[in-house]
Design an enzyme around this catalytic site. Sequence first.
Site, PDB file in Angstrom:
ATOM      1  N   LYS A  42      27.177   1.459  49.516  1.00  0.00           N
ATOM      2  CA  LYS A  42      26.301   0.564  48.733  1.00  0.00           C
ATOM      3  C   LYS A  42      24.909   1.181  48.599  1.00  0.00           C
ATOM      4  O   LYS A  42      24.327   1.213  47.516  1.00  0.00           O
ATOM      5  CB  LYS A  42      26.231  -0.815  49.389  1.00  0.00           C
ATOM      6  CG  LYS A  42      27.547  -1.585  49.331  1.00  0.00           C
ATOM      7  CD  LYS A  42      27.971  -1.855  47.904  1.00  0.00           C
ATOM      8  CE  LYS A  42      29.360  -2.426  47.790  1.00  0.00           C
ATOM      9  NZ  LYS A  42      29.880  -2.456  46.422  1.00  0.00           N
ATOM     10  N   SER A  75      24.767  -5.113  48.424  1.00  0.00           N
ATOM     11  CA  SER A  75      24.986  -6.001  49.572  1.00  0.00           C
ATOM     12  C   SER A  75      23.738  -6.062  50.438  1.00  0.00           C
ATOM     13  O   SER A  75      22.989  -5.077  50.545  1.00  0.00           O
ATOM     14  CB  SER A  75      26.145  -5.439  50.396  1.00  0.00           C
ATOM     15  OG  SER A  75      26.170  -6.023  51.667  1.00  0.00           O
ATOM     16  N   TYR A 131      31.207   1.739  54.563  1.00  0.00           N
ATOM     17  CA  TYR A 131      31.117   0.779  53.456  1.00  0.00           C
ATOM     18  C   TYR A 131      29.652   0.543  53.072  1.00  0.00           C
ATOM     19  O   TYR A 131      29.273   0.632  51.904  1.00  0.00           O
ATOM     20  CB  TYR A 131      31.775  -0.560  53.842  1.00  0.00           C
ATOM     21  CG  TYR A 131      31.406  -1.666  52.882  1.00  0.00           C
ATOM     22  CD1 TYR A 131      31.962  -1.711  51.609  1.00  0.00           C
ATOM     23  CD2 TYR A 131      30.471  -2.649  53.239  1.00  0.00           C
ATOM     24  CE1 TYR A 131      31.597  -2.701  50.714  1.00  0.00           C
ATOM     25  CE2 TYR A 131      30.107  -3.643  52.345  1.00  0.00           C
ATOM     26  CZ  TYR A 131      30.665  -3.665  51.076  1.00  0.00           C
ATOM     27  OH  TYR A 131      30.281  -4.639  50.192  1.00  0.00           O
TER      28      TYR A 131
HETATM   29  P1  NAD Z   1      37.542  -8.000  45.924  1.00  0.00           P
HETATM   30  O1  NAD Z   1      38.273  -6.985  46.743  1.00  0.00           O
HETATM   31  O2  NAD Z   1      38.094  -9.374  45.868  1.00  0.00           O
HETATM   32  O3  NAD Z   1      37.349  -7.466  44.429  1.00  0.00           O
HETATM   33  C1  NAD Z   1      37.204  -6.109  44.115  1.00  0.00           C
HETATM   34  C2  NAD Z   1      38.209  -5.799  43.009  1.00  0.00           C
HETATM   35  O4  NAD Z   1      38.074  -4.421  42.650  1.00  0.00           O
HETATM   36  C3  NAD Z   1      39.655  -6.003  43.447  1.00  0.00           C
HETATM   37  O5  NAD Z   1      40.309  -6.812  42.475  1.00  0.00           O
HETATM   38  C4  NAD Z   1      40.241  -4.595  43.494  1.00  0.00           C
HETATM   39  O6  NAD Z   1      41.601  -4.596  43.144  1.00  0.00           O
HETATM   40  C5  NAD Z   1      39.366  -3.859  42.498  1.00  0.00           C
HETATM   41  N1  NAD Z   1      39.204  -2.415  42.723  1.00  0.00           N
HETATM   42  C6  NAD Z   1      38.847  -1.768  43.849  1.00  0.00           C
HETATM   43  N2  NAD Z   1      38.743  -0.443  43.620  1.00  0.00           N
HETATM   44  C7  NAD Z   1      39.024  -0.259  42.305  1.00  0.00           C
HETATM   45  C8  NAD Z   1      39.069   0.868  41.458  1.00  0.00           C
HETATM   46  N3  NAD Z   1      38.810   2.109  41.911  1.00  0.00           N
HETATM   47  N4  NAD Z   1      39.386   0.698  40.149  1.00  0.00           N
HETATM   48  C9  NAD Z   1      39.660  -0.542  39.665  1.00  0.00           C
HETATM   49  N5  NAD Z   1      39.634  -1.650  40.429  1.00  0.00           N
HETATM   50  C10 NAD Z   1      39.307  -1.510  41.728  1.00  0.00           C
HETATM   51  O7  NAD Z   1      36.030  -8.013  46.452  1.00  0.00           O
HETATM   52  P2  NAD Z   1      34.844  -9.013  46.100  1.00  0.00           P
HETATM   53  O8  NAD Z   1      34.558  -9.810  47.315  1.00  0.00           O
HETATM   54  O9  NAD Z   1      35.103  -9.688  44.826  1.00  0.00           O
HETATM   55  O10 NAD Z   1      33.669  -7.965  45.952  1.00  0.00           O
HETATM   56  C11 NAD Z   1      33.264  -7.455  44.683  1.00  0.00           C
HETATM   57  C12 NAD Z   1      32.170  -6.423  44.898  1.00  0.00           C
HETATM   58  O11 NAD Z   1      31.093  -7.041  45.596  1.00  0.00           O
HETATM   59  C13 NAD Z   1      32.608  -5.222  45.742  1.00  0.00           C
HETATM   60  O12 NAD Z   1      31.976  -4.069  45.235  1.00  0.00           O
HETATM   61  C14 NAD Z   1      32.053  -5.564  47.116  1.00  0.00           C
HETATM   62  O13 NAD Z   1      31.805  -4.415  47.878  1.00  0.00           O
HETATM   63  C15 NAD Z   1      30.762  -6.285  46.745  1.00  0.00           C
HETATM   64  N6  NAD Z   1      30.286  -7.189  47.799  1.00  0.00           N
HETATM   65  C16 NAD Z   1      31.138  -8.136  48.307  1.00  0.00           C
HETATM   66  C17 NAD Z   1      30.695  -8.970  49.335  1.00  0.00           C
HETATM   67  C18 NAD Z   1      31.625  -9.978  49.937  1.00  0.00           C
HETATM   68  O14 NAD Z   1      31.363 -10.428  51.059  1.00  0.00           O
HETATM   69  N7  NAD Z   1      32.684 -10.413  49.283  1.00  0.00           N
HETATM   70  C19 NAD Z   1      29.370  -8.852  49.820  1.00  0.00           C
HETATM   71  C20 NAD Z   1      28.524  -7.891  49.257  1.00  0.00           C
HETATM   72  C21 NAD Z   1      29.000  -7.054  48.245  1.00  0.00           C
END
Ligand code: NAD
Length: 330
Positions: A152, A124, A148
Site C-alpha cells: 500500500k 489503508s 501487505y
Molecule cells: P476483496 O478481496 O473482497 O476484493 C478485492 C477484489 O480484487 C476481489 O474480488 C479479487 O478477486 C480481486 N482481485 C485481486 N487481485 C486481482 C487481480 N490481479 N486482477 C483482478 N482482480 C483481482 O477485498 P476488499 O476488502 O474489497 O478490498 C478492496 C481493496 O481495498 C484492496 O486493495 C484492499 O487491499 C483494500 N483495503 C481493504 C481493507 C479491508 O479491511 N477490507 C482495508 C484497507 C484497504
Amino acid sequence: MTILVTGGLGFIGSHTAIELIESGHEVIILDNLINSKLEVLDKLFEITGKRPIFYQIDVTQQAALEEVFQSHRFDGAIHFAGLKAVGESVAKPLEYYYNNLVSTMVLSKLCLKYGVNKFVFSSSATVYGDQISPMREDMPLQRTTNPYGETKAMSERILMDTASVNPDFSVCLLRYFNPVGAHDSGLIGEDPNGIPNNLMPFVTKVAKKELDTLSVFGDDYDTIDGSGVRDYIHVVDLARGHLAAIEKMGPGVSIYNLGTGRGTSVLELVEAFTRVNNVVVPYEVVARRDGDIATSYADPTKAEEELGWSAQKDIEDMVGDAWRFEQQNK
Ligand code: NAD
Ligand code: UDP
C-alpha cells in the site's frame, strides 16, 4: 461518467459499484475472482436493476487489460483489485508484491496511454504505522510490519511519482480504516474464504456457531478496556466516499482518510453485536497478535471539508447489517 472498477466483485468494490450505478454512472467491472464470486454480479443486478459489463481479467495482464481500454472510453478508474490478507502476505511476500504492485503499475500505465485522468486507489490506515491517533493525512508514511502494508505504501509512492510528471493525471489515495458491515438489502457483504482474519467476519461466524470462540487478542493495551481500538466504518459509507472522490477530486494528488473519527474497542464491538442482534458471542482473551497496535482511528475532517463526505452510520448499523448478511447468505 464511465468508471472502470477493478476488483469490483469484492467486498468494497461491489458496494461502490452500487453507489456509482445509483448515481447514474456507467460501471465496468474487472475481477479475476481470486477472492470473489461471479454471483455478486447477479446481486448487483437485483439491487440496482442494472447489470454492469464484466470482464474476468487479471489486472496484472497488460495485453488483456489493454483490450478493455480499446473497447471502452473511461473517465476514471477505481482500483480495488488486490490481495489483502496480512498474515498471508507474510507467508507469500512475492505473490503480494507482484499482484498489488504490478496491477497498480499496469493499470496506471494504461490510464496514461488512453487519457484516463482520474485514478482512485484503495490504500489503508496501515501506512500510518503506530503513530498516535487521530491519524492525519499529513503524517509521514511509516514502515509497516508486513508485505501487505508495504504494497500500500509503495503503491502510494508509485502513483505520487507518476502524477508529479503527468500534470493531467489526477490521483486520489483513499486510506480506509476498518471497513465492516454489509448492504442493507442483505444481498452482498463480506464473504472471506476460509477462517476470517478480521474481527467482524470472525464474530459473525462465532455468532452463527460455525466457529466456537472469538479470541480477543490482548486486554492489556492502554485503551478504555485494554482491548485494541479501531475506527470501524460501514462499507456503504466507505463506498459513498469513493463516489464523492471520483466526482470531486481535484488535480494532482489528493489523500483522504475514510473513517468515522471514532474508536471502538474489541470488547465494545462484541457488546454492541450481542445487544443489537440478541445473540451470544463466546470469547476468551488470549495473547496480543504480532504487529497489532493499541489504537488506530482517523481524523476525517479533510474528506468532510474537501469532498463533502462524512460517515453517517454507527456501530449499531455495522453489527446489525453484518449479522443480517451472514444469516441471509450462507
Ligand atoms: P476483496 O478481496 O473482497 O476484493 C478485492 C477484489 O480484487 C476481489 O474480488 C479479487 O478477486 C480481486 N482481485 C485481486 N487481485 C486481482 C487481480 N490481479 N486482477 C483482478 N482482480 C483481482 O477485498 P476488499 O476488502 O474489497 O478490498 C478492496 C481493496 O481495498 C484492496 O486493495 C484492499 O487491499 C483494500 N483495503 C481493504 C481493507 C479491508 O479491511 N477490507 C482495508 C484497507 C484497504
Ligand atoms: N482482533 C481480535 N480477534 C480476532 C481478530 C481481530 O481481537 O480474531 C482484534 C485485533 O487485535 C484488532 C481489532 O480486532 O485490535 C481489529 O483487527 P482486524 O484484523 O479486524 O483489523 P486490523 O485493524 O488489524 O487491520
